[in-house]
Design an enzyme around this catalytic site. Structure first.
Site, short mmCIF file in Angstrom:
data_model
loop_
_atom_site.label_atom_id
_atom_site.label_comp_id
_atom_site.label_asym_id
_atom_site.label_seq_id
_atom_site.Cartn_x
_atom_site.Cartn_y
_atom_site.Cartn_z
CB SER A 258 -9.61 -9.27 -2.18
OG SER A 258 -10.09 -10.29 -1.34
CG ASP A 259 -15.91 -9.83 -0.36
OD1 ASP A 259 -16.72 -8.89 -0.68
OD2 ASP A 259 -16.61 -10.88 -0.12
N GLY A 306 -13.10 -2.23 -6.92
CA GLY A 306 -12.43 -2.97 -7.85
C GLY A 306 -12.29 -4.11 -7.25
N GLY A 310 -6.59 -6.36 -11.09
CA GLY A 310 -5.13 -6.00 -10.82
C GLY A 310 -4.14 -6.87 -11.57
CB SER A 311 -0.94 -5.92 -13.22
OG SER A 311 -0.23 -5.55 -11.97
CB CYS A 313 -5.64 -9.54 -9.51
SG CYS A 313 -7.19 -10.43 -9.05
N GLY A 401 1.85 -10.14 -5.68
CA GLY A 401 0.35 -9.79 -5.10
C GLY A 401 0.31 -10.15 -3.77
CD GLU A 402 0.55 -7.31 0.16
OE1 GLU A 402 0.11 -7.54 1.50
OE2 GLU A 402 1.43 -7.28 -0.33
N GLY A 403 -2.12 -11.74 -2.34
CA GLY A 403 -2.73 -12.90 -2.43
C GLY A 403 -1.69 -13.94 -2.94
NE ARG A 414 -0.18 -11.04 13.07
CZ ARG A 414 0.51 -10.48 13.94
NH1 ARG A 414 1.54 -10.54 14.32
NH2 ARG A 414 -0.41 -9.66 14.96
P1 IMP Z 1 -2.26 -3.09 -10.20
O1 IMP Z 1 -2.02 -1.58 -9.90
O2 IMP Z 1 -2.86 -3.57 -11.38
O3 IMP Z 1 -1.05 -3.65 -10.15
O4 IMP Z 1 -3.16 -3.60 -9.03
C1 IMP Z 1 -3.03 -3.27 -7.66
C2 IMP Z 1 -4.09 -3.74 -6.98
O5 IMP Z 1 -4.48 -5.26 -7.00
C3 IMP Z 1 -3.94 -3.67 -5.39
O6 IMP Z 1 -4.06 -2.17 -5.01
C4 IMP Z 1 -5.18 -4.47 -4.85
O7 IMP Z 1 -6.56 -3.99 -4.90
C5 IMP Z 1 -5.30 -5.70 -5.86
N1 IMP Z 1 -4.28 -6.91 -5.35
C6 IMP Z 1 -3.07 -6.77 -4.68
N2 IMP Z 1 -2.63 -8.12 -4.46
C7 IMP Z 1 -3.32 -8.84 -5.27
C8 IMP Z 1 -3.59 -10.22 -5.08
O8 IMP Z 1 -2.79 -10.84 -4.75
N3 IMP Z 1 -4.57 -10.88 -5.94
C9 IMP Z 1 -5.61 -9.95 -6.26
N4 IMP Z 1 -5.71 -8.73 -6.22
C10 IMP Z 1 -4.55 -8.04 -5.68
#
Ligand code: IMP
Length: 497
Positions: A258-259, A306, A310-311, A313, A401-403, A414
């Site tokens: 993310s960073d 970016g 994210g939706s 995020c 989200g991945e986070g 891990r």
């Molecule tokens: P979306 O297309 O608006 O749903 O955003 C997807 C993007 O959000 C991904 O490609 C990542 O860059 C970012 N993202 C994925 N998971 C997370 C999270 O848990 N927290 C913050 N950003 C995330």
């Protein structure tokens, strides 16, 4: 006192609109090319291009092997997620690289499975025919939805109702698709299982797919005609992971953080360039010109931008870091263009996070992005790895989200990471097949480009004119002052009239 305070607010894609340019015959929708570089490559290698400016996000709920195959066949790419074991990610990349149009690797059933269990699986996947195999993957027969009735046979076993292999036309070691199709067309059957000389199942050919196999003029592949595969990696286990991914034929790597403005990322890029110079690495995410220069100087061949949009995020809320995606693109692209003028090296910029609609994609491209990464958009489709569920009569798919806590469970085990969450988990409305959605999305992008009088993305960057719009103007841009049928519309209509 902070080193610098930017008092102009950063802008999102939603806040811009395009002004028309002169549309001519050469910029008619049918003449527009959406081809765009995937990464910088010195010889302008045809391998490193996308034919559509869309990639799916490196997320557990978005980009598995099926998305990787289908999106590459339609001209884009899925970034296969790295929040999984090295072995399972390598297996996904191998599945993409070994994919041959028409030869499907199906989900298999065991003969001892109860019909009721199989029925549940069928409901989740939507498939109607499954091959039945023993524990050594030897093909035993087929079971399809016409072979049982759940009200009569729920307690029976798959082997009691399957059609055994003796009654089925089978192809042995066939690798030529037209030969396989010919056998299937002659067979009066809807499916042809392909086995090896020991009778182990290799793949299946479905009659319904035959017309689909020749219909992908935008497919992206390597010089051996295998689909292009892109894998996300992290900055922890990359040495081990990259080795395994390269072994199965990965084409491009993307560091998924993310960073990305960190020494860890620079070290990882340099290490990969030293050890695997033939594999381009995408760096990111960054949101400032200095982040761009840092990663490009380390050797990144494309940059993902970016943070916080994210939706799923909640990074901005949790950490106070982030920036509107439009301002990010404008700032980073200016730095990219400066770098290109100076060095002749063109680094593609990928807009990522919060691109929710086709108009956002178009605005991101007009502002200078070369392609766009989306999570939510692709999570809604059949090809994402999740199963459909019905909530209040609406068909939905899970998206996280991945986070989020759900994805971090894996990282926590891990790397002992994840002291707090940066993402949420929820549901998105199911949207059907990728192919149908893309058809509409691409038609809209081309139509906007046509209105702007441009023929390709490079020209779009050079000629697009955009304008910031007011909140009232955004409101005016939606349907208004008209009753469209729902109770909510009626209420708004009454309030306003
Ligand atoms: P979306 O297309 O608006 O749903 O955003 C997807 C993007 O959000 C991904 O490609 C990542 O860059 C970012 N993202 C994925 N998971 C997370 C999270 O848990 N927290 C913050 N950003 C995330």
């Amino acid at each position: 006192m902070a080193k610098k305070i930017h008092n102009e607010p950063s802008r999102t894609l939603m806040e811009y609109r395009l002004l028309p340019g002169l549309t001519t015959e050469r910029s008619a929708s049918s003449e527009i090319s959406l081809r765009t570089p995937l990464v910088y490559s010195p010889e302008n290698d045809k391998k490193y291009f996308l034919n559509i400016p869309l990639v799916s996000a490196a997320m557990q709920s978005v980009s598995g092997a099926r998305m990787g195959i289908e999106l590459a066949r339609l001209g884009g790419a899925a970034f296969i997620f790295c929040s999984q074991t090295i072995a399972s990610q390598a297996e996904m990349i191998a599945e993409i690289k070994n994919y041959k149009a028409g030869f499907v690797q199906p989900q298999t059933m065991r003969p001892e499975m109860k019909i009721s269990e199989m029925y549940e699986m069928r409901k989740q996947t939507g498939h109607s025919t499954f091959p039945v195999v023993d524990k050594n993957n030897k093909f035993l027969g087929l079971i399809s939805k016409w072979d049982y009735d759940i009200s009569l046979h729920a307690e029976l076993l798959v082997k009691d109702r399957m059609i055994s292999k003796q009654q089925i036309e089978i192809g042995v070691n066939i690798t030529d698709l037209s030969q396989a199709n010919q056998i299937l067309l002659e067979s009066h059957k809807s499916v042809l299982p392909i086995v090896d000389e020991d009778g182990k199942l290799l793949s299946m050919i479905f009659r319904k797919d035959i017309t689909d196999q020749t219909d992908n003029p935008l497919e992206i592949h390597d010089e051996k005609k295998r689909l292009i595969a892109v894998a996300a990696i992290n900055t922890h286990d990359y040495k081990e992971r990259v080795k395994a991914l390269v072994k199965v034929g990965v084409d491009v790597l993307s560091i998924d953080t993310s960073d990305g403005y960190t020494q860890y990322q620079s070290d990882a890029i340099k290490w990969i360039n030293r050890n695997y110079p033939e594999i381009p690495v995408i760096g990111g995410n960054i949101i400032t010109p200095s982040g761009f220069r840092y990663l490009v100087d380390a050797g990144a061949k494309a940059i993902k931008v970016g943070m916080g949009g994210g939706s799923i995020c909640i990074t901005q809320e949790q950490k106070g870091t982030g920036r509107g995606l439009a301002t990010t693109i404008i700032d980073v692209v200016a730095e990219r263009d400066k770098y290109y003028k100076k060095t002749g090296i063109y680094i593609p910029v990928i807009a990522d996070g919060g691109v929710t609609s086709t108009k956002d994609v178009t605005i991101a491209l007009a502002l200078g992005a070369d392609y766009v990464m989306m999570g939510r958009y692709f999570a809604r489709m059949d090809e994402s790895p999740t199963n459909k569920i019905v909530v209040n009569n609406r068909v939905m798919k899970p998206y996280w989200g991945e986070g989020s806590a759900r994805a971090q469970e894996w990282k926590l085990k891990r790397y002992n990471q994840g002291k707090f969450v940066e993402g949420v988990e929820g549901l998105v409305e199911y949207a059907g097949h990728l192919r149908d959605n893309l058809e509409e999305t691409l038609a809209k992008i081309k139509s906007s480009m046509s209105t702007c009088g441009v023929q390709n993305i490079r020209e779009f960057h050079e000629k697009a004119e955009l304008e910031l719009v007011s909140a009232l103007s955004i409101r005016e841009g939606k349907a208004h002052d008209i009753y469209q049928g729902s109770e909510k519309d009626q209420e708004e209509f009454n309030n306003e009239n």
